[in-house]
Design an enzyme around this catalytic site. Structure first.
Site, PDB file in Angstrom:
ATOM      1  N   TYR A  82      -1.376  -9.410  15.632  1.00 44.61           N
ATOM      2  CA  TYR A  82      -1.395  -8.291  14.684  1.00 44.61           C
ATOM      3  C   TYR A  82      -2.554  -7.344  14.996  1.00 44.61           C
ATOM      4  O   TYR A  82      -2.380  -6.121  15.061  1.00 44.61           O
ATOM      5  CB  TYR A  82      -1.523  -8.834  13.259  1.00 44.61           C
ATOM      6  CG  TYR A  82      -1.695  -7.774  12.201  1.00 44.61           C
ATOM      7  CD1 TYR A  82      -0.633  -6.967  11.813  1.00 44.61           C
ATOM      8  CD2 TYR A  82      -2.928  -7.592  11.572  1.00 44.61           C
ATOM      9  CE1 TYR A  82      -0.789  -5.990  10.837  1.00 44.61           C
ATOM     10  CE2 TYR A  82      -3.097  -6.626  10.604  1.00 44.61           C
ATOM     11  CZ  TYR A  82      -2.026  -5.831  10.234  1.00 44.61           C
ATOM     12  OH  TYR A  82      -2.191  -4.863   9.270  1.00 44.61           O
ATOM     13  N   ILE A 110       0.836  -1.201   0.000  1.00 43.81           N
ATOM     14  CA  ILE A 110       0.000   0.000   0.000  1.00 43.81           C
ATOM     15  C   ILE A 110       0.875   1.257   0.000  1.00 43.81           C
ATOM     16  O   ILE A 110       0.591   2.215  -0.718  1.00 43.81           O
ATOM     17  CB  ILE A 110      -0.952  -0.009   1.204  1.00 43.81           C
ATOM     18  CG1 ILE A 110      -1.868  -1.234   1.158  1.00 43.81           C
ATOM     19  CG2 ILE A 110      -1.796   1.271   1.240  1.00 43.81           C
ATOM     20  CD1 ILE A 110      -2.755  -1.407   2.377  1.00 43.81           C
TER      21      ILE A 110
END
Length: 317
Positions: free
Chosen positions: A153, A20
């Site tokens: 995460y 990204i």
């Protein structure tokens, strides 16, 4: 869309050489922003075309080193930060939970602290649907849905969000919670990427379980659009960024077969999916406040397939 900022505004992008981050750097440079691209690995492959641009600067650094970050913000007169650097989940997400916490939570705190000390105007934090409880309590999942992550995460990302809200009085903080992002340069093991390559190679598209599990798949260009809207609209807050379109895995596979014209078929395996439930985001808030409007799954997949075919043609030539 016209920029609301001066074209020479200096911007820091962390995780700049990742999937990204690299797409974001390309768009920011194209729009005339001065970009400081921070990368821990220093791998320049995804941003190589930008290295000769006068308004792009690739810097190797670690978000866990607060003093170095403070110095970087001063030296480059940074006005806004896009924070995308993260320790991504592995297959089991249990290999190094301490590293995940250190990078995803403490690293974010370092950046926020440095931003607060250097009068940074905008802080855009890339979060994830991993912060939500799984399976979801209701559909579609809006920003008020319970946040009870089940992975290291997700816990690290949620910790970063909490720190971001603490610093919201010092900078305009925007949190973007991404659904499953696909596109050129994306996760090789992701369903979209895997299905497309299986279809183009005329191999069976393998689905774990019955294929009724669903998710929200968002095209990379729409994620970049959301980041630019977060920068250029004065509307800090927490926003879901997805397609808002629930797609079962078997529907995803069949759509890819249709768009590639592949002679492959779908093969179901006994192995259980790692997300054996339905999921879709409510993106109404991002639409109403930021003006965010993603493309349809079919349109995004078609664009990705065409770019994959073009890349393969370039390599073969």
């Amino acid at each position: 869309m016209p920029s609301l900022f001066h074209s020479k505004m200096n911007i820091l992008v962390t995780g700049a050489t990742g999937f990204i981050g690299s797409h974001l750097c390309h768009e920011l440079v194209r729009r005339g922003y001065d970009v400081c691209a921070l990368s821990y690995s220093g791998n320049a492959e995804n941003v190589r075309p930008l290295l000769q641009q006068p308004n792009f600067h690739l810097i190797r650094g670690d978000i866990r080193e607060r003093e170095a970050i403070c110095q970087l913000l001063k030296d480059h007169n940074i006005g806004a930060i896009f924070h995308l650097a993260a320790q991504l989940p592995r297959i089991t997400d249990h290999d190094n939970p301490f590293l995940s916490l250190d990078i995803n939570a403490r690293g974010t705190l370092n950046l926020l602290s440095a931003a607060g000390s250097n009068n940074i105007d905008r802080f855009i934090y890339s979060s994830s649907i991993d912060v939500y409880s799984e399976p979801p309590e209701r559909l579609p999942v809006d920003e008020k849905h319970p946040t009870r992550p089940r992975t290291h995460y997700g816990i690290g990302k949620l910790g970063g969000e909490v720190y971001a809200q603490l610093y919201a009085k010092l900078a305009k903080v925007t949190v973007l919670r991404y659904s499953i992002v696909y596109g050129r340069g994306g996760k090789k093991g992701g369903a979209v990427n895997r299905f497309i390559h299986q279809a183009l190679d005329n191999n069976p598209l393998t689905i774990h379980g019955d294929g009724n599990q669903s998710n929200d798949f968002v095209y990379i260009k729409d994620v970049i659009k959301a980041n630019l809207l977060a920068l250029e609209r004065d509307k800090p807050g927490i926003y879901n960024i997805g397609s808002g379109e629930e797609t079962s895995i078997k529907t995803l596979a069949r759509t890819i077969l249709q768009l590639t014209g592949s002679s492959s078929n779908v093969r179901f395996t006994a192995e259980e999916s790692n997300r054996p439930f339905r999921f879709v985001l409510d993106i109404g808030l991002a639409n109403r406040v930021l003006g965010y409007q993603p493309c349809s799954l079919r349109e995004g997949i078609d664009r990705y397939i065409n770019s994959t075919i073009r890349d393969s043609a370039v390599i073969s030539n």
